[in-house]
Motif scaffolding. Sequence first.
Motif, mmCIF file in Angstrom:
data_model
loop_
_atom_site.group_PDB
_atom_site.id
_atom_site.type_symbol
_atom_site.label_atom_id
_atom_site.label_comp_id
_atom_site.label_asym_id
_atom_site.label_seq_id
_atom_site.Cartn_x
_atom_site.Cartn_y
_atom_site.Cartn_z
ATOM 1 N N LEU A 87 0.813 -1.216 0.000
ATOM 2 C CA LEU A 87 0.000 0.000 0.000
ATOM 3 C C LEU A 87 0.848 1.268 0.000
ATOM 4 O O LEU A 87 0.437 2.284 -0.568
ATOM 5 N N TYR A 91 0.557 3.986 -3.028
ATOM 6 C CA TYR A 91 0.266 5.400 -2.771
ATOM 7 C C TYR A 91 1.347 6.323 -3.341
ATOM 8 O O TYR A 91 1.053 7.267 -4.073
ATOM 9 N N SER A 119 -4.222 3.575 -4.242
ATOM 10 C CA SER A 119 -3.947 2.846 -2.994
ATOM 11 C C SER A 119 -5.235 2.343 -2.345
ATOM 12 O O SER A 119 -5.253 1.252 -1.768
ATOM 13 N N VAL A 120 -6.308 3.109 -2.446
ATOM 14 C CA VAL A 120 -7.593 2.664 -1.882
ATOM 15 C C VAL A 120 -8.116 1.443 -2.644
ATOM 16 O O VAL A 120 -8.562 0.461 -2.034
ATOM 17 N N ALA A 123 -6.021 -1.490 -1.774
ATOM 18 C CA ALA A 123 -6.306 -1.903 -0.396
ATOM 19 C C ALA A 123 -7.533 -2.810 -0.336
ATOM 20 O O ALA A 123 -7.568 -3.763 0.452
ATOM 21 N N ASN A 127 -6.899 -6.605 0.983
ATOM 22 C CA ASN A 127 -7.577 -7.000 2.214
ATOM 23 C C ASN A 127 -8.482 -8.207 2.000
ATOM 24 O O ASN A 127 -8.534 -9.114 2.833
ATOM 25 N N VAL A 168 -12.273 -0.484 5.407
ATOM 26 C CA VAL A 168 -11.136 -0.395 4.484
ATOM 27 C C VAL A 168 -11.127 0.926 3.716
ATOM 28 O O VAL A 168 -10.119 1.647 3.708
ATOM 29 N N ASN A 172 -8.490 4.114 4.643
ATOM 30 C CA ASN A 172 -7.456 4.455 3.673
ATOM 31 C C ASN A 172 -7.652 5.853 3.100
ATOM 32 O O ASN A 172 -6.681 6.564 2.832
ATOM 33 N N SER A 175 -6.464 8.274 5.983
ATOM 34 C CA SER A 175 -5.010 8.277 6.176
ATOM 35 C C SER A 175 -4.287 8.890 4.985
ATOM 36 O O SER A 175 -3.378 9.716 5.159
ATOM 37 N N ARG A 176 -4.690 8.534 3.753
ATOM 38 C CA ARG A 176 -3.999 9.053 2.568
ATOM 39 C C ARG A 176 -4.317 10.533 2.334
ATOM 40 O O ARG A 176 -3.437 11.300 1.936
#
Length: 200
Positions: A87, A91, A119-120, A123, A127, A168, A172, A175-176
């Motif tokens: 990840l 990103y 990245s999302v 992810a 996951n 998820v 993400n 955070s991103r």
Amino acid sequence: MKNSRVRTITMAAIMGAVAFILQFFSFNVPFLSPFANFDFSALPEIMGGFILGPIGAIEIIVIKLGLILAFKGTTSMFTGEIQNFILSCAYVLPAILYYRKNRTKKGAITGLLLGIIISVVIAIFTNLYLIFPAYIYLYGMSWDQILGICAAVNPYISTKISFVAFSVIPFNLISRCTTSIITFLLYKKISKPIKHFIQE
């Protein structure tokens, strides 16, 4: 040229160490799921990548993870570290590669948005089809147990789809987006002394 490369590697090592230190200031986002753990270690990765390029970014990520394994070990039989690497690359690399061809504020914003989206998406797939299945296999668990653990803190989670929708994706994105906003605000100030060190 050789001296510049040595300085580049040195800076990658320093930023990898900073990313490692920032891991110690992580915190859980309990309203999403017990597995949602946020820290700012992506900041040195993305900022360092903008300055040092994609290879430098990967070096920073590898150094960070190497230090984590050396000093903290793994608590997830390496599934967490593998996810972190995948990840982080998903990103920073799209953002860096786009920005290197479009060195403007708009290019930086577009690159960061690309990194967030890619990245999302990755992810979601890692996951569902890689990391949690490996975790479940290694620890002798089941998806029902994982979902039950999540439901204890987030009642909206009851299926894999709801796990993606209510844990998820929002985690993400949060955070991103947070990392991208801080990067956009601080990059110019931080990049100047680092570039000066490398080119000195």
